[in-house]
Design a protein around this motif. Structure first.
Motif, mmCIF file in Angstrom:
data_model
loop_
_atom_site.group_PDB
_atom_site.id
_atom_site.type_symbol
_atom_site.label_atom_id
_atom_site.label_comp_id
_atom_site.label_asym_id
_atom_site.label_seq_id
_atom_site.Cartn_x
_atom_site.Cartn_y
_atom_site.Cartn_z
ATOM 1 N N ARG A 138 31.770 41.346 32.236
ATOM 2 C CA ARG A 138 32.491 41.055 30.968
ATOM 3 C C ARG A 138 33.247 39.536 30.735
ATOM 4 N NH1 ARG A 138 37.452 43.890 28.948
ATOM 5 N NH2 ARG A 138 38.142 42.816 27.528
ATOM 6 N N LEU A 139 33.693 39.183 31.955
ATOM 7 C CA LEU A 139 34.381 37.988 31.966
ATOM 8 C C LEU A 139 33.261 36.806 31.883
ATOM 9 C CD1 LEU A 139 36.804 36.042 32.157
ATOM 10 C CD2 LEU A 139 36.716 36.095 34.478
ATOM 11 N N ARG A 140 32.340 37.008 32.837
ATOM 12 C CA ARG A 140 31.308 36.123 32.782
ATOM 13 C C ARG A 140 30.560 35.860 31.176
ATOM 14 N NH1 ARG A 140 29.764 38.267 38.109
ATOM 15 N NH2 ARG A 140 30.610 37.022 39.502
ATOM 16 N N ALA A 141 30.266 37.066 30.712
ATOM 17 C CA ALA A 141 29.699 37.011 29.512
ATOM 18 C C ALA A 141 30.439 36.189 28.242
ATOM 19 C CB ALA A 141 29.368 38.429 29.015
ATOM 20 N N ALA A 142 31.775 36.519 28.521
ATOM 21 C CA ALA A 142 32.753 35.834 27.657
ATOM 22 C C ALA A 142 32.664 34.250 27.836
ATOM 23 C CB ALA A 142 34.072 36.276 27.492
ATOM 24 N N LEU A 143 32.466 33.835 29.127
ATOM 25 C CA LEU A 143 32.618 32.394 29.373
ATOM 26 C C LEU A 143 31.389 31.659 28.886
ATOM 27 C CD1 LEU A 143 34.505 32.462 32.580
ATOM 28 C CD2 LEU A 143 35.459 31.732 30.626
ATOM 29 N N ILE A 146 39.896 31.778 39.133
ATOM 30 C CA ILE A 146 39.365 32.465 40.230
ATOM 31 C C ILE A 146 40.151 33.535 40.757
ATOM 32 C CG2 ILE A 146 38.551 31.581 42.393
ATOM 33 C CD1 ILE A 146 37.664 29.139 41.241
ATOM 34 N N ALA A 147 41.330 33.342 41.089
ATOM 35 C CA ALA A 147 42.314 34.133 41.467
ATOM 36 C C ALA A 147 42.481 35.466 40.628
ATOM 37 C CB ALA A 147 43.801 33.478 41.622
ATOM 38 N N VAL A 148 42.517 35.399 39.682
ATOM 39 C CA VAL A 148 42.486 36.558 38.576
ATOM 40 C C VAL A 148 41.057 37.071 38.646
ATOM 41 C CG1 VAL A 148 42.451 37.229 36.176
ATOM 42 C CG2 VAL A 148 44.090 35.631 37.017
ATOM 43 N N ALA A 149 40.148 36.490 38.670
ATOM 44 C CA ALA A 149 38.650 36.986 38.664
ATOM 45 C C ALA A 149 38.481 37.672 40.082
ATOM 46 C CB ALA A 149 37.696 36.113 38.450
ATOM 47 N N SER A 150 39.128 37.173 40.984
ATOM 48 C CA SER A 150 38.770 38.082 42.244
ATOM 49 C C SER A 150 39.475 39.476 42.405
ATOM 50 C CB SER A 150 39.208 37.073 43.586
ATOM 51 O OG SER A 150 40.795 37.033 43.372
ATOM 52 N N ARG A 151 40.436 39.679 41.454
ATOM 53 C CA ARG A 151 41.049 40.968 41.543
ATOM 54 C C ARG A 151 40.336 42.028 40.544
ATOM 55 N NH1 ARG A 151 46.791 41.125 43.012
ATOM 56 N NH2 ARG A 151 45.951 43.125 43.084
ATOM 57 N N LEU A 152 39.529 41.610 39.589
ATOM 58 C CA LEU A 152 38.792 42.363 38.736
ATOM 59 C C LEU A 152 37.909 43.233 39.103
ATOM 60 C CD1 LEU A 152 38.147 39.674 35.737
ATOM 61 C CD2 LEU A 152 40.286 41.554 36.097
ATOM 62 N N GLU A 163 32.524 45.398 37.061
ATOM 63 C CA GLU A 163 32.339 45.550 35.585
ATOM 64 C C GLU A 163 33.031 44.486 34.605
ATOM 65 O OE1 GLU A 163 33.417 48.372 37.229
ATOM 66 O OE2 GLU A 163 31.580 49.061 37.707
ATOM 67 N N GLU A 164 34.299 44.303 35.174
ATOM 68 C CA GLU A 164 35.132 43.419 34.325
ATOM 69 C C GLU A 164 34.684 41.934 34.474
ATOM 70 O OE1 GLU A 164 37.712 43.805 31.703
ATOM 71 O OE2 GLU A 164 36.773 45.722 31.772
ATOM 72 N N ARG A 165 34.275 41.783 35.693
ATOM 73 C CA ARG A 165 33.733 40.493 36.170
ATOM 74 C C ARG A 165 32.546 39.953 35.476
ATOM 75 N NH1 ARG A 165 33.925 39.757 42.609
ATOM 76 N NH2 ARG A 165 36.234 40.150 42.987
#
Length: 100
Positions: free
Chosen positions: A95-100, A82-88, A91-93
């Motif tokens: 991409r992250l959601r799609a990978a999860l 959550i901490a890392v995702a909040s800094r993305l 667009e990267e979020r």
């Protein structure tokens, strides 16, 4: 304990006390209890039965401890994600959601 050592004069109370040294009763509020109760219910349903309302779920103490450690580790990892995702960037979020 072996079958040969088991004395016919023993009752459930004595067996229960002996088993407590190897097994831990899983609290009803624990997600593991809910998961195992669902599995037991599904299994028994195949025979037209359901668990008793007095049913208790127990697992080996080593297994229960490993599950608790895993849960704590998962909790820490979730906070980190959550901490890392909040800094993305947005667009990267995505991409992250799609990978999860």
């Amino acid at each position: 304990m072996t079958a040969k050592k088991y004395d016919d004069k023993r009752d459930g109370r004595r067996a229960e006390k002996q088993l407590q040294s190897w097994f831990t009763s899983v609290p009803q509020a624990d997600h593991l209890n809910q998961e195992l109760t669902e599995a037991l219910t599904t299994f028994l349903a195949g025979y037209g039965k359901s668990p008793s309302t007095a049913c208790r779920i127990s697992v080996t103490s080593d297994f229960y401890q490993s599950q608790n450690n895993r849960s704590a580790d998962d909790h820490v990892l979730t906070h980190l994600l959550i901490a890392v995702a909040s800094r993305l960037s947005p667009e990267e979020r995505v991409r992250l959601r799609a990978a999860l």
